[in-house]
Enzyme design. Structure first.
Site, PDB file in Angstrom:
ATOM      1  N   ARG A 101       0.893  -1.172   0.000  1.00  0.00           N
ATOM      2  CA  ARG A 101       0.000   0.000   0.000  1.00  0.00           C
ATOM      3  C   ARG A 101       0.918   1.205   0.000  1.00  0.00           C
ATOM      4  NH1 ARG A 101      -5.548   1.154   3.292  1.00  0.00           N
ATOM      5  NH2 ARG A 101      -6.233  -0.102   1.536  1.00  0.00           N
ATOM      6  N   HIS A 128      -6.978   0.773  -6.893  1.00  0.00           N
ATOM      7  CA  HIS A 128      -7.264  -0.136  -5.771  1.00  0.00           C
ATOM      8  C   HIS A 128      -7.860  -1.422  -6.371  1.00  0.00           C
ATOM      9  CE1 HIS A 128      -7.741  -1.466  -1.817  1.00  0.00           C
ATOM     10  NE2 HIS A 128      -8.605  -0.598  -1.327  1.00  0.00           N
ATOM     11  N   GLN A 131      -9.843  -4.031  -4.285  1.00  0.00           N
ATOM     12  CA  GLN A 131     -11.184  -3.551  -3.943  1.00  0.00           C
ATOM     13  C   GLN A 131     -12.147  -3.812  -5.096  1.00  0.00           C
ATOM     14  OE1 GLN A 131     -12.219  -1.955  -0.905  1.00  0.00           O
ATOM     15  NE2 GLN A 131     -14.170  -2.534  -1.837  1.00  0.00           N
ATOM     16  N   ASP A 223     -17.406   6.755  -2.580  1.00  0.00           N
ATOM     17  CA  ASP A 223     -16.205   6.626  -1.742  1.00  0.00           C
ATOM     18  C   ASP A 223     -16.006   7.977  -1.063  1.00  0.00           C
ATOM     19  OD1 ASP A 223     -13.772   5.862  -0.626  1.00  0.00           O
ATOM     20  OD2 ASP A 223     -12.640   5.988  -2.489  1.00  0.00           O
ATOM     21  N   CYS A 263     -16.599   1.299  -0.555  1.00  0.00           N
ATOM     22  CA  CYS A 263     -15.437   0.474  -0.206  1.00  0.00           C
ATOM     23  C   CYS A 263     -15.110   0.541   1.281  1.00  0.00           C
ATOM     24  CB  CYS A 263     -14.233   0.911  -1.034  1.00  0.00           C
ATOM     25  SG  CYS A 263     -13.819   2.659  -0.825  1.00  0.00           S
ATOM     26  N   ARG A 291     -13.523  -8.990   0.305  1.00  0.00           N
ATOM     27  CA  ARG A 291     -12.093  -8.702   0.153  1.00  0.00           C
ATOM     28  C   ARG A 291     -11.299  -9.971   0.465  1.00  0.00           C
ATOM     29  NH1 ARG A 291     -10.249  -3.466   0.555  1.00  0.00           N
ATOM     30  NH2 ARG A 291      -8.290  -4.443  -0.069  1.00  0.00           N
TER      31      ARG A 291
HETATM   32  N1   CP Z   1     -11.506  -0.511   1.562  1.00  0.00           N
HETATM   33  C1   CP Z   1     -10.262  -0.532   2.086  1.00  0.00           C
HETATM   34  O1   CP Z   1      -9.247  -0.713   1.377  1.00  0.00           O
HETATM   35  O2   CP Z   1     -10.231  -0.356   3.424  1.00  0.00           O
HETATM   36  P1   CP Z   1      -8.907  -0.131   4.313  1.00  0.00           P
HETATM   37  O3   CP Z   1      -8.324   1.197   3.889  1.00  0.00           O
HETATM   38  O4   CP Z   1      -9.405  -0.135   5.721  1.00  0.00           O
HETATM   39  O5   CP Z   1      -7.935  -1.241   4.019  1.00  0.00           O
HETATM   40  N1  NVA Z   2     -10.086   6.508  -1.904  1.00  0.00           N
HETATM   41  C1  NVA Z   2      -9.814   6.039  -0.575  1.00  0.00           C
HETATM   42  C2  NVA Z   2     -10.024   4.570  -0.491  1.00  0.00           C
HETATM   43  C3  NVA Z   2      -9.816   3.964   0.863  1.00  0.00           C
HETATM   44  C4  NVA Z   2     -10.014   2.492   0.878  1.00  0.00           C
HETATM   45  C5  NVA Z   2      -8.396   6.423  -0.189  1.00  0.00           C
HETATM   46  O1  NVA Z   2      -7.495   6.304  -1.022  1.00  0.00           O
HETATM   47  O2  NVA Z   2      -8.186   6.847   0.944  1.00  0.00           O
END
Ligand code: CP
Ligand code: NVA
Length: 304
Positions: A101, A128, A131, A223, A263, A291
């Site tokens: 990440r 993502h 997701q 989102d 998400c 997930r």
């Molecule tokens: N949806 C998602 O990726 O959640 P987190 O940021 O909690 O991993």
């Molecule tokens: N768009 C959001 C998604 C979190 C799962 C972010 O990047 O923070």
């Protein structure tokens, strides 16, 4: 030869459907445990916080018989304590896969280029994909098929939106994206998504009109308005996005059998009202659960 999941671009529509089928099969099993990753170690290299991604990968690797090692932002300090290239090469000597990440998508690409083991994108500023796979699994599970469905994404043309655009286009689902002016998804990604629809006739609409997008949609998705790393833009964004809230009045325009998706994490009262996200048409916790199943299918496909 190792294969990464940096973006859904790297997979054909057929391959995505195969991952979804494997995920659905894994989900149906009464015993969630197997030996697919026996003796293997998967690293979770995270530069941002996480609930779902971290926990679902850790549990998924455990259920597949492997060992997970969580590497916090402070621990590796990607690109600061050590170059991304050196981190990728070093971790490849210990691990059988890296779930990353990252703040920047360039770092994700660099990890993929320099690691000798599969790199799975657990969110970057651009995409993502895990997701989107879980989302397609959730939609297929709910409607029984992905055919003749339209997903309306309302809000910020962000990482989640970009991956949904590619995922829907690849599997032949229609997608309409409604954002404020200046917050549309990346033009190159929209062009790419459009190129994938040539074989399956899926329709892509990019608009600033949220009512147009939601009208007759089967899936309404949103989102957060402020993604991780954009905290300084928060006061501006909260103003700019205020007319893009998903509420009961907007949902009344959707198809009769519509579902609501997010998400998570969610901000009730901002991008969605509590009555919608906590209402009977919301499947947000099925998404969260999926997930786990979708990522187990990805791990078996790439890291076994
Ligand atoms: N949806 C998602 O990726 O959640 P987190 O940021 O909690 O991993
Ligand atoms: N768009 C959001 C998604 C979190 C799962 C972010 O990047 O923070």
């Amino acid at each position: 030869m190792k294969r990464d999941l940096i973006s859904l671009d790297n997979f054909t529509g057929q391959e995505i459907l195969q991952i979804l089928d494997l995920a659905a099969t894994l989900k149906k099993r009464t015993i969630g445990f197997s030996d697919h990753l026996k003796g293997k170690a998967i690293g979770l290299l995270f530069q941002k916080p996480s609930n779902r991604t971290r926990v679902s990968f850790e549990v998924g690797v455990y259920q597949l018989g492997g060992k997970c090692i969580y590497l916090s932002p402070q621990e590796i300090n990607l690109g600061k304590r050590e170059s991304t290239q050196d981190v990728a090469k070093t971790l490849s000597r210990y691990l059988d896969g890296i779930v990353a990440r990252t703040n920047s998508h360039d770092d994700m690409i660099a990890l993929g280029q320099h690691a000798n083991v599969p790199v799975i994108n657990g969110l970057s500023d651009l995409y993502h994909p895990c997701q989107a796979l879980a989302d397609l699994l959730s939609i297929k599970e709910h409607f029984g098929s992905l055919d003749d469905l339209t997903l309306a994404f309302v809000g910020d043309g962000n990482n989640v939106c970009n991956s949904l655009l590619l995922g829907c286009a690849k599997v032949g689902m229609n997608i309409s994206v409604a954002t404020p002016r200046g917050y549309t998804p990346d033009g190159k990604i929209v062009a790419q998504a459009n190129s994938y629809t040539k074989n399956n006739n899926a329709k892509i609409v990019i608009t600033t009109d949220l009512r147009e997008a939601v009208k007759n949609a089967n899936v309404v998705y949103t989102d957060v308005w402020v993604s991780m790393g954009q905290e300084e833009e928060s006061p501006d964004r909260l103003k700019i996005f205020q007319d893009y809230q998903i509420n009961a009045e907007l949902m009344a325009l959707a198809a009769k059998d519509h579902i609501f998706m997010h998400c998570l994490p969610a901000h009730r009262g901002q991008e969605v009202t509590a009555d919608v996200i906590d209402g009977p048409n919301s499947i947000v916790f099925d998404q969260a659960e999926n997930r786990l199943h979708a990522q187990k299918a990805v791990l078996i496909t790439l890291c076994q």
